[in-house]
Design an enzyme around this catalytic site. Sequence first.
Site, PDB file in Angstrom:
ATOM      1  N   ARG A 149      44.157  39.414  51.165  1.00 54.97           N
ATOM      2  CA  ARG A 149      43.761  37.673  49.288  1.00 54.97           C
ATOM      3  C   ARG A 149      43.776  39.124  48.431  1.00 54.97           C
ATOM      4  O   ARG A 149      44.647  39.315  48.029  1.00 54.97           O
ATOM      5  CB  ARG A 149      42.688  37.257  50.214  1.00 54.97           C
ATOM      6  CG  ARG A 149      42.626  35.827  49.262  1.00 54.97           C
ATOM      7  CD  ARG A 149      42.557  36.374  47.806  1.00 54.97           C
ATOM      8  NE  ARG A 149      41.142  36.914  47.835  1.00 54.97           N
ATOM      9  CZ  ARG A 149      40.285  37.234  46.423  1.00 54.97           C
ATOM     10  NH1 ARG A 149      40.844  37.002  45.138  1.00 54.97           N
ATOM     11  NH2 ARG A 149      39.253  37.451  46.420  1.00 54.97           N
ATOM     12  N   ASP A 150      42.365  39.686  48.538  1.00 54.61           N
ATOM     13  CA  ASP A 150      41.806  39.964  47.373  1.00 54.61           C
ATOM     14  C   ASP A 150      43.147  41.827  47.122  1.00 54.61           C
ATOM     15  O   ASP A 150      43.262  42.310  45.426  1.00 54.61           O
ATOM     16  CB  ASP A 150      40.408  40.726  47.778  1.00 54.61           C
ATOM     17  CG  ASP A 150      39.743  41.223  46.143  1.00 54.61           C
ATOM     18  OD1 ASP A 150      40.777  40.862  44.885  1.00 54.61           O
ATOM     19  OD2 ASP A 150      39.154  42.300  46.095  1.00 54.61           O
ATOM     20  N   CYS A 194      42.003  45.121  39.503  1.00 52.30           N
ATOM     21  CA  CYS A 194      41.321  43.654  39.104  1.00 52.30           C
ATOM     22  C   CYS A 194      41.785  43.442  37.588  1.00 52.30           C
ATOM     23  O   CYS A 194      42.395  44.229  37.000  1.00 52.30           O
ATOM     24  CB  CYS A 194      40.350  43.146  38.615  1.00 52.30           C
ATOM     25  SG  CYS A 194      39.120  42.219  37.253  1.00 52.30           S
TER      26      CYS A 194
HETATM   27 MG    MG Z   1      37.783  43.326  44.876  1.00 55.10          MG
END
Ligand code: MG
Length: 301
Positions: A13-14, A238
């Site tokens: 996921r991340d 991110c």
């Molecule tokens: Mg992360």
Amino acid sequence: MPRHIEIVEVGPRDGLQNDPAMMSTDVKLEFIERLIEAGVKRMEAASFVPPKLVPAMADSDAVMAGVPRDKGVKYIGLALNERGMRRALDTRCDEVNFVMVASAGFGKRNQNATPEETADLFDHIAVLAHDDGVPVSVTISVAFGDPFDGEVPIERVAMLAKRAAAAGAVEIALGDTIGVADPWDVRARIDAVRAVAPDTRLRLHFHNTRNTAMANIHAAIEAGVDVIDASVGGIGGCPFAPKATGNVATEDVVYMLERGGFETGLDLSKLIAIAKWLEKEGLKHPVHSMLSNAGGFPPKT
Ligand code: MG
């Protein structure tokens, strides 16, 4: 008995959500199978956010339909709102993770909400998970610093943790979303959260953006934390920390902990093999982990 540290694998996921490679559903399922083969028992596997915002997670329903259910693995789905929560429950996630934001600058851009608004929303949608008997955890993102607002007051992190516990979160994660934490601040924030949510399990999520992730994990372990997030190959950055390297690498964490006498249940050489597979086949670009370059120690004869 060695102390057990649970590593939650966040790669599927991340790790993948912002990767330009856009892994197909079939390859994601192969990735998940490989992780299970390496001993992973709990992983972030899906994210139920609008496909327009996170195209790489658009197939989360299909992924959850395809994951093996007979291997004792817990699959976590991420939800940011009621629609996401309903999708996570419909696809039989074993756990839903909701994200509160500790700072408005990041919150407005990531999920169009202030810290208080994310806490209010959690009050509302946690009930849906409770009604289905599905455990729900909370990650407090940018808990150590915000890329737009700068420093994040420790009191605000404690406020959110208190509200997460009051609304029935089974676990609270402190997320160093942009990799700015230091080990002393890690200790201080763990203590602050424990003071307001003493009965809720803690998990820590670090990025190695500024080379402090391993020191931060050490601080968390010394503070008694037993659950750490990591991403094989260190994949996943991110979008609001554009030059940042990714999550701390699972194989690096496993190496340090097992050398230190802890037990993770994960197979280091299989994790390294997955990192190499990601480079050659899964993502077809280099990944960032020290162990996939250096290998373990001592050498296997
Ligand atoms: Mg992360």
